[in-house]
Design a protein around this motif. Structure first.
Motif, mmCIF file in Angstrom:
data_model
loop_
_atom_site.group_PDB
_atom_site.id
_atom_site.type_symbol
_atom_site.label_atom_id
_atom_site.label_comp_id
_atom_site.label_asym_id
_atom_site.label_seq_id
_atom_site.Cartn_x
_atom_site.Cartn_y
_atom_site.Cartn_z
ATOM 1 N N UNK A 367 0.873 -1.182 0.000
ATOM 2 C CA UNK A 367 0.000 0.000 0.000
ATOM 3 C C UNK A 367 0.907 1.228 0.000
ATOM 4 N N UNK A 368 0.546 2.230 -0.805
ATOM 5 C CA UNK A 368 1.387 3.420 -0.946
ATOM 6 C C UNK A 368 0.525 4.674 -1.023
ATOM 7 N N UNK A 369 1.025 5.724 -0.385
ATOM 8 C CA UNK A 369 0.434 7.053 -0.534
ATOM 9 C C UNK A 369 1.553 8.070 -0.366
ATOM 10 N N UNK A 370 1.255 9.326 -0.652
ATOM 11 C CA UNK A 370 2.251 10.386 -0.459
ATOM 12 C C UNK A 370 1.742 11.381 0.564
ATOM 13 N N UNK A 388 3.494 4.024 3.477
ATOM 14 C CA UNK A 388 2.498 2.989 3.285
ATOM 15 C C UNK A 388 2.761 1.795 4.175
ATOM 16 N N UNK A 389 2.326 0.601 3.716
ATOM 17 C CA UNK A 389 2.507 -0.611 4.506
ATOM 18 C C UNK A 389 2.676 -1.805 3.573
ATOM 19 N N UNK A 421 4.236 -3.124 9.914
ATOM 20 C CA UNK A 421 4.414 -3.256 8.479
ATOM 21 C C UNK A 421 4.527 -1.947 7.734
ATOM 22 N N UNK A 422 4.692 -0.829 8.442
ATOM 23 C CA UNK A 422 4.721 0.471 7.771
ATOM 24 C C UNK A 422 6.127 0.809 7.276
ATOM 25 N N UNK A 423 6.177 1.703 6.310
ATOM 26 C CA UNK A 423 7.442 2.233 5.812
ATOM 27 C C UNK A 423 7.212 3.685 5.429
ATOM 28 N N UNK A 424 8.294 4.462 5.327
ATOM 29 C CA UNK A 424 8.212 5.850 4.866
ATOM 30 C C UNK A 424 9.598 6.312 4.435
#
Length: 448
Positions: A367-370, A388-389, A421-424
């Protein structure tokens, strides 16, 4: 004044808060193989034959510790059709009555134990206690095909008529090999299929009302005399009476299309209740001749995948985490992860619900967003943050952030998976970005 103050305060908060771009998601499935994975891989046997292996060596490879034995002649009963009214032609006798092979006749249920023989026009000729046995050199069953042996007609469990072919074991195997393996395959592969099919026929039974087997993949695919070819019949004749034995007894010889490179222990699948020494996982070195050796990846939106898994997802679907795999990478157990919790399932359930070719499967959710960069006294540290995650998530695993440059993707940042599970990661300029996790690219998202 109080209401105006609240609205003004809200506007101020919105002005300084990060702006979120539209989120996107991608659920990707990759995998290998076609079938349940137990016993003989048909394409693997084909590959062995292309490399010069004899059929007996092929069988010993897939069914460990076995030898070839012999079987006695016997009759196999195959359910061909369950229908309201059955039709047939090519028969010379119906019970004790002589009939015309050139004419078409009908059979209809009369009672739970009787059937009526009718003319093609529907006039009743006679009533018989079931089963009505119809004989001829070759009997044509309307809507199914042509068959050797007897055709038996019985009342269905609650309505209609069951048409059952009572056929010799060797004629049955001839009708199976021609449907289960291409006739153009090498003779040794066809012989291996003939022995496996013959053994499976005598060691399994569906124990139906008057029949042993179905004519489809619930048993073995059987096409009768209409399916037979010269090469497949030659393979059956060359192995006449031969079966696979373990410690002197015929054993169940599961087979399937494509292994992906390794077969599976029977106890790790839904086709057997417990371990069997002749049905253990083996390497399958020549299975790569199969077009299903590796699949093309399937990519879905999370909502699409969640719909396929309806009733198993708690909350909204997030992804699938595999907990246990067998001797091959086939799935033994996995969790369907939702926003409201997890549901434990086996590989067979995932295969059925997601329409997979095999349980040798890998799942990745990205999953991705900005998020617009926050301004400070010294200015923005980055133009935006891609966040996202991922599922399955392993804290510390690497996530690459890529920028599209023409037709290619270029690594511009690296980050790690955090708790949950998140990333940035921050990005410095406008463009189209994606996250890459576990070798899989996520959805493309634009930073303006």
């Amino acid at each position: 004044m109080l209401r105006l103050g609240c609205l003004t305060l809200l506007a101020c908060l919105l002005a300084v808060s990060p702006a979120y771009g539209a989120g996107k998601s991608r659920f990707t499935i990759r995998g290998a193989g076609f079938g349940h994975g137990v016993g003989m891989s048909q394409y693997g046997a084909y590959g062995f034959a292309l490399h010069g292996a004899r059929y007996d060596a092929i069988l010993r490879h897939y069914y460990r510790g076995t030898e070839l034995g012999s079987s006695d002649p016997q009759t196999v009963r195959v359910l061909l059709q369950s229908t309201g009214t059955a039709s047939f032609s090519g028969a010379s006798r119906a019970g004790s009555r002589t009939i015309n092979p050139s004419r078409t006749y009908l059979v209809r249920r009369r009672t739970a134990s009787q059937v009526d023989l009718l003319s093609a026009g529907g006039s009743r000729i006679a009533t018989y206690a079931a089963p009505l046995q119809v004989t001829g050199d070759v009997v044509q069953l309307g809507g199914s095909g042509s068959y050797r042996g007897l055709m038996e007609f019985r009342p269905g469990a609650s309505s209609g008529v069951n048409a059952i072919n009572a056929v010799s074991l060797e004629d049955y195997v001839a009708g199976v090999v021609a449907r289960e393996s291409p006739s153009s395959w090498p003779a040794e592969a066809l012989k291996a299929q003939a022995v496996a099919a013959r053994t499976y026929a005598i060691t399994t039974s569906k124990a139906g009302a008057g029949f042993d087997h179905y004519a489809d993949t619930r048993s073995q695919v059987y096409g009768g005399v209409g399916a037979e070819t010269a090469s497949t019949n030659a393979a059956v004749a060359a192995t006449r009476g031969q079966v696979v034995t373990y410690e002197g007894q015929p054993v169940v010889t599961f087979f399937f299309s494509t292994s992906g490179g390794r077969t599976e222990n029977v106890e790790n699948t839904n086709v057997g209740a417990g371990p069997q020494p002749w049905l253990e996982s083996v390497a399958d070195p020549y299975d790569n001749v199969s077009p299903k050796h590796r699949w093309k990846p399937a990519r879905l939106k999370l909502g699409e995948a969640g719909t396929k898994l309806a009733g198993l997802v708690k909350g909204s679907f997030r992804g699938i985490e595999v907990l246990e795999r067998g001797r091959s990478p086939r799935i033994v157990s996995a969790d369907i992860v939702g926003t409201g919790g997890r549901t434990r399932v086996d590989g067979a359930t995932l295969r059925a619900r997601l329409g997979l070719l095999d349980t040798w499967a890998y799942f990745t959710t990205i999953r991705t967003r900005t998020v617009a960069a926050t301004h400070t006294a010294s200015g923005p540290r980055a133009r935006a943050t891609v966040t996202g995650s991922v599922v399955p998530a392993r804290v510390g695993a690497e996530v690459q952030i890529q920028l599209r440059s023409g037709r290619r993707w270029k690594n511009v940042a690296s980050t790690i998976v955090r708790r949950g599970g998140t990333y940035r990661a921050g990005v410095a300029k406008a463009g189209v970005y994606r996250a890459v996790f576990a070798g899989e690219g996520g959805p493309a998202i634009r930073v303006r």
